[in-house]
Write a protein that holds these residues in place. Structure first.
Motif, PDB file in Angstrom:
ATOM      1  N   ALA A   1     -14.245 -67.799  16.052  1.00  0.00           N
ATOM      2  CA  ALA A   1     -13.086 -67.521  15.188  1.00  0.00           C
ATOM      3  C   ALA A   1     -12.063 -66.659  15.917  1.00  0.00           C
ATOM      4  CB  ALA A   1     -13.551 -66.830  13.911  1.00  0.00           C
ATOM      5  N   ASP A   2     -12.484 -65.941  16.967  1.00  0.00           N
ATOM      6  CA  ASP A   2     -11.531 -65.153  17.753  1.00  0.00           C
ATOM      7  C   ASP A   2     -11.102 -65.883  19.029  1.00  0.00           C
ATOM      8  OD1 ASP A   2     -14.202 -64.749  18.600  1.00  0.00           O
ATOM      9  OD2 ASP A   2     -13.626 -62.956  19.727  1.00  0.00           O
ATOM     10  N   GLY A   3     -11.319 -67.197  19.066  1.00  0.00           N
ATOM     11  CA  GLY A   3     -10.702 -67.996  20.134  1.00  0.00           C
ATOM     12  C   GLY A   3     -11.380 -67.946  21.487  1.00  0.00           C
ATOM     13  N   LYS A   4     -12.687 -67.811  21.506  1.00  0.00           N
ATOM     14  CA  LYS A   4     -13.421 -67.830  22.781  1.00  0.00           C
ATOM     15  C   LYS A   4     -14.275 -69.081  22.851  1.00  0.00           C
ATOM     16  CE  LYS A   4     -12.106 -63.572  23.674  1.00  0.00           C
ATOM     17  NZ  LYS A   4     -11.105 -63.271  24.708  1.00  0.00           N
ATOM     18  N   ILE A   5     -14.294 -69.741  24.014  1.00  0.00           N
ATOM     19  CA  ILE A   5     -15.113 -70.953  24.145  1.00  0.00           C
ATOM     20  C   ILE A   5     -16.494 -70.640  24.733  1.00  0.00           C
ATOM     21  CG2 ILE A   5     -13.169 -72.555  24.238  1.00  0.00           C
ATOM     22  CD1 ILE A   5     -13.678 -72.743  27.316  1.00  0.00           C
ATOM     23  N   ALA A   6     -16.704 -69.404  25.113  1.00  0.00           N
ATOM     24  CA  ALA A   6     -18.031 -68.961  25.581  1.00  0.00           C
ATOM     25  C   ALA A   6     -18.045 -67.442  25.502  1.00  0.00           C
ATOM     26  CB  ALA A   6     -18.290 -69.409  27.012  1.00  0.00           C
ATOM     27  N   ASP A   7     -19.233 -66.870  25.624  1.00  0.00           N
ATOM     28  CA  ASP A   7     -19.300 -65.401  25.596  1.00  0.00           C
ATOM     29  C   ASP A   7     -18.891 -64.849  26.951  1.00  0.00           C
ATOM     30  OD1 ASP A   7     -21.588 -64.989  27.390  1.00  0.00           O
ATOM     31  OD2 ASP A   7     -22.704 -66.044  25.832  1.00  0.00           O
ATOM     32  N   VAL A   8     -18.909 -63.541  27.030  1.00  0.00           N
ATOM     33  CA  VAL A   8     -18.391 -62.873  28.220  1.00  0.00           C
ATOM     34  C   VAL A   8     -19.250 -63.143  29.466  1.00  0.00           C
ATOM     35  CG1 VAL A   8     -19.565 -60.646  27.874  1.00  0.00           C
ATOM     36  CG2 VAL A   8     -17.238 -60.695  28.817  1.00  0.00           C
TER      37      VAL A   8
ATOM     38  N   THR B   1     -17.672 -75.708  33.789  1.00  0.00           N
ATOM     39  CA  THR B   1     -18.378 -76.235  32.619  1.00  0.00           C
ATOM     40  C   THR B   1     -19.709 -76.831  33.044  1.00  0.00           C
ATOM     41  OG1 THR B   1     -16.351 -76.576  31.404  1.00  0.00           O
ATOM     42  CG2 THR B   1     -18.187 -77.982  30.772  1.00  0.00           C
ATOM     43  N   LEU B   2     -19.687 -77.610  34.102  1.00  0.00           N
ATOM     44  CA  LEU B   2     -20.942 -78.217  34.572  1.00  0.00           C
ATOM     45  C   LEU B   2     -21.920 -77.138  35.038  1.00  0.00           C
ATOM     46  CD1 LEU B   2     -22.629 -80.698  35.140  1.00  0.00           C
ATOM     47  CD2 LEU B   2     -21.516 -80.880  37.375  1.00  0.00           C
ATOM     48  N   ARG B   3     -21.411 -76.129  35.742  1.00  0.00           N
ATOM     49  CA  ARG B   3     -22.303 -75.062  36.220  1.00  0.00           C
ATOM     50  C   ARG B   3     -22.919 -74.323  35.041  1.00  0.00           C
ATOM     51  NH1 ARG B   3     -17.831 -73.791  39.918  1.00  0.00           N
ATOM     52  NH2 ARG B   3     -18.216 -75.032  41.787  1.00  0.00           N
ATOM     53  N   ALA B   4     -22.142 -74.132  33.961  1.00  0.00           N
ATOM     54  CA  ALA B   4     -22.659 -73.397  32.800  1.00  0.00           C
ATOM     55  C   ALA B   4     -23.768 -74.183  32.103  1.00  0.00           C
ATOM     56  CB  ALA B   4     -21.520 -73.109  31.813  1.00  0.00           C
ATOM     57  N   TYR B   5     -23.570 -75.483  31.912  1.00  0.00           N
ATOM     58  CA  TYR B   5     -24.531 -76.273  31.122  1.00  0.00           C
ATOM     59  C   TYR B   5     -25.625 -76.920  31.988  1.00  0.00           C
ATOM     60  CZ  TYR B   5     -21.294 -76.056  27.131  1.00  0.00           C
ATOM     61  OH  TYR B   5     -20.491 -75.633  26.098  1.00  0.00           O
TER      62      TYR B   5
ATOM     63  N   PRO C   1     -27.201 -80.042  43.708  1.00  0.00           N
ATOM     64  CA  PRO C   1     -27.663 -81.409  43.446  1.00  0.00           C
ATOM     65  C   PRO C   1     -28.957 -81.461  42.630  1.00  0.00           C
ATOM     66  CG  PRO C   1     -27.624 -80.933  45.822  1.00  0.00           C
ATOM     67  CD  PRO C   1     -27.189 -79.684  45.140  1.00  0.00           C
ATOM     68  N   GLU C   2     -29.600 -80.289  42.448  1.00  0.00           N
ATOM     69  CA  GLU C   2     -30.870 -80.269  41.703  1.00  0.00           C
ATOM     70  C   GLU C   2     -30.671 -80.186  40.194  1.00  0.00           C
ATOM     71  OE1 GLU C   2     -33.867 -80.502  43.266  1.00  0.00           O
ATOM     72  OE2 GLU C   2     -32.681 -80.745  45.096  1.00  0.00           O
ATOM     73  N   ILE C   3     -29.454 -79.931  39.720  1.00  0.00           N
ATOM     74  CA  ILE C   3     -29.277 -79.756  38.269  1.00  0.00           C
ATOM     75  C   ILE C   3     -29.542 -81.080  37.530  1.00  0.00           C
ATOM     76  CG2 ILE C   3     -27.725 -77.756  38.354  1.00  0.00           C
ATOM     77  CD1 ILE C   3     -25.362 -79.648  37.990  1.00  0.00           C
TER      78      ILE C   3
ATOM     79  N   ILE D   1     -11.255 -84.781  27.479  1.00  0.00           N
ATOM     80  CA  ILE D   1     -11.299 -83.623  28.376  1.00  0.00           C
ATOM     81  C   ILE D   1     -12.214 -82.590  27.719  1.00  0.00           C
ATOM     82  CG2 ILE D   1      -9.899 -81.944  29.670  1.00  0.00           C
ATOM     83  CD1 ILE D   1      -8.991 -84.898  30.063  1.00  0.00           C
ATOM     84  N   LEU D   2     -13.342 -82.293  28.363  1.00  0.00           N
ATOM     85  CA  LEU D   2     -14.362 -81.471  27.703  1.00  0.00           C
ATOM     86  C   LEU D   2     -14.366 -80.018  28.182  1.00  0.00           C
ATOM     87  CD1 LEU D   2     -17.289 -84.071  27.603  1.00  0.00           C
ATOM     88  CD2 LEU D   2     -15.375 -83.767  26.027  1.00  0.00           C
ATOM     89  N   GLY D   3     -13.290 -79.579  28.805  1.00  0.00           N
ATOM     90  CA  GLY D   3     -13.191 -78.185  29.228  1.00  0.00           C
ATOM     91  C   GLY D   3     -13.494 -78.042  30.696  1.00  0.00           C
ATOM     92  N   GLY D   4     -13.533 -76.790  31.132  1.00  0.00           N
ATOM     93  CA  GLY D   4     -13.213 -75.643  30.307  1.00  0.00           C
ATOM     94  C   GLY D   4     -11.740 -75.273  30.373  1.00  0.00           C
ATOM     95  N   GLY D   5     -11.505 -73.984  30.130  1.00  0.00           N
ATOM     96  CA  GLY D   5     -10.156 -73.491  29.987  1.00  0.00           C
ATOM     97  C   GLY D   5      -9.274 -73.653  31.216  1.00  0.00           C
ATOM     98  N   GLU D   6      -9.883 -73.599  32.379  1.00  0.00           N
ATOM     99  CA  GLU D   6      -9.077 -73.718  33.615  1.00  0.00           C
ATOM    100  C   GLU D   6      -8.536 -75.134  33.759  1.00  0.00           C
ATOM    101  OE1 GLU D   6     -10.100 -72.660  37.720  1.00  0.00           O
ATOM    102  OE2 GLU D   6     -11.322 -71.071  36.801  1.00  0.00           O
TER     103      GLU D   6
END
Ligand SMILES: NC(=O)c1ccc[n+]([C@@H]2O[C@H](COP(=O)([O-])OP(=O)(O)OC[C@H]3O[C@@H](n4cnc5c(N)ncnc54)[C@H](OP(=O)(O)O)[C@@H]3O)[C@@H](O)[C@H]2O)c1
Length: 229
Positions: free
Chosen positions: A16-23, A55-59, A96-98, A157-162
């Motif tokens: 609700a405060d406009g963040k797509i992920a935590d800090v 985004t890929l690195r995060a998930y 490449p292991e992800i 386009i699935l993100g992220g913000g950059e």
């Protein structure tokens, strides 16, 4: 010169405060089942999805279509079961292991000539697209024109913000779906839907609200970009 490109729709969930992920930039899993179904719907409607390396690195994975009805619709529409999943990164420093690299999807890489070197002789990406500006950055506009020539008409386009910021700056976004989720993440450095340098109000892309859905505690906002000044 008119440049053809796919129709582009950003799909993001935010607090609700406009963040797509935590800090800590952990994977954003705060959306409900309805939000996940909404995202799957948007992915199923696309010929390809595009996301940034952050985004890929995060998930470590990407969301595939599993809903039988959506799969059926794709078959009936003469489409492959899954859209193409395209990751963009300048350095292409991906592990490449992800699990992403084991998922049953077509993977394409949009990168620079330097980023392409490691992946060129490897099997992970079916296509490696190199589109570079004179400054050695990725030429996203030229890449989209190329995708259009390959038959990609609808691109999610699935993100992220950059990535979203870089495309908005070039007027390459047509629509946005934003889900407002009922939590507050805060944090000055937590990512938001649009990073980059930002826009001054006079130059800010203007939106038209074309749809609002409420499902339980979440609000789904559907916008069209009407002008980028
Ligand atoms: N809530 C949601 O719906 C949602 C959705 C997606 C992501 N997220 C969250 O967002 C965070 C990631 O966002 P982010 O802003 O850091 O990342 P991002 O846009 O996914 O990734 C940034 C990286 O992608 C590459 N990149 C992006 N735009 C590029 C461009 N125009 N040209 C070339 N490369 C480009 C660069 O990779 P290199 O540095 O490798 O060159 C850049 O460092 C994660 O925390 C994730 O959990 C949330």
């Amino acid at each position: 010169m008119v440049r053809y490109r796919p129709y582009t729709t950003v799909v993001l969930a935010m607090s609700a405060d406009g963040k797509i992920a935590d800090v800590t930039r952990s994977p954003a899993r705060f959306g409900s089942k309805s939000d996940k179904a909404h995202l799957e719907n948007r992915i199923a409607a696309a010929d390809a999805v595009l996301f940034g390396a952050g985004t890929l690195r995060a998930y470590g994975t990407t969301l595939t279509v599993t809903n039988p009805q959506l799969l059926q619709n794709r078959i009936q529409g003469g489409k492959p079961l899954q859209p193409v999943h395209i990751v963009t990164t300048e350095a292409a420093n991906l592990n490449p292991e992800i699990r992403f690299f084991q998922q049953p999807i077509q993977r394409w890489l949009l990168t620079t000539s330097t980023g392409a070197v490691f992946w060129q002789k490897r099997p992970e990406f079916e296509q490696i697209m190199v589109f570079e500006t004179e400054e050695g950055k990725i030429d996203v506009a030229a890449a989209l024109e190329h995708l259009s020539k390959l038959g990609i008409a609808q691109l999610a386009i699935l993100g992220g913000g950059e990535l979203v910021a870089s495309m908005l700056e070039l007027d390459l976004i047509d629509e946005l779906w934003l889900t407002i989720c009922p939590l507050i993440l805060g944090g000055a450095t937590a990512p938001t839907p649009v990073e980059g340098k930002g826009f001054l109000p006079q130059l800010a892309p203007r939106l038209q609200l074309i749809e609002v859905d409420r499902v339980d505690q979440e609000v789904f906002l559907h916008y069209r970009i009407v002008s980028v000044i």
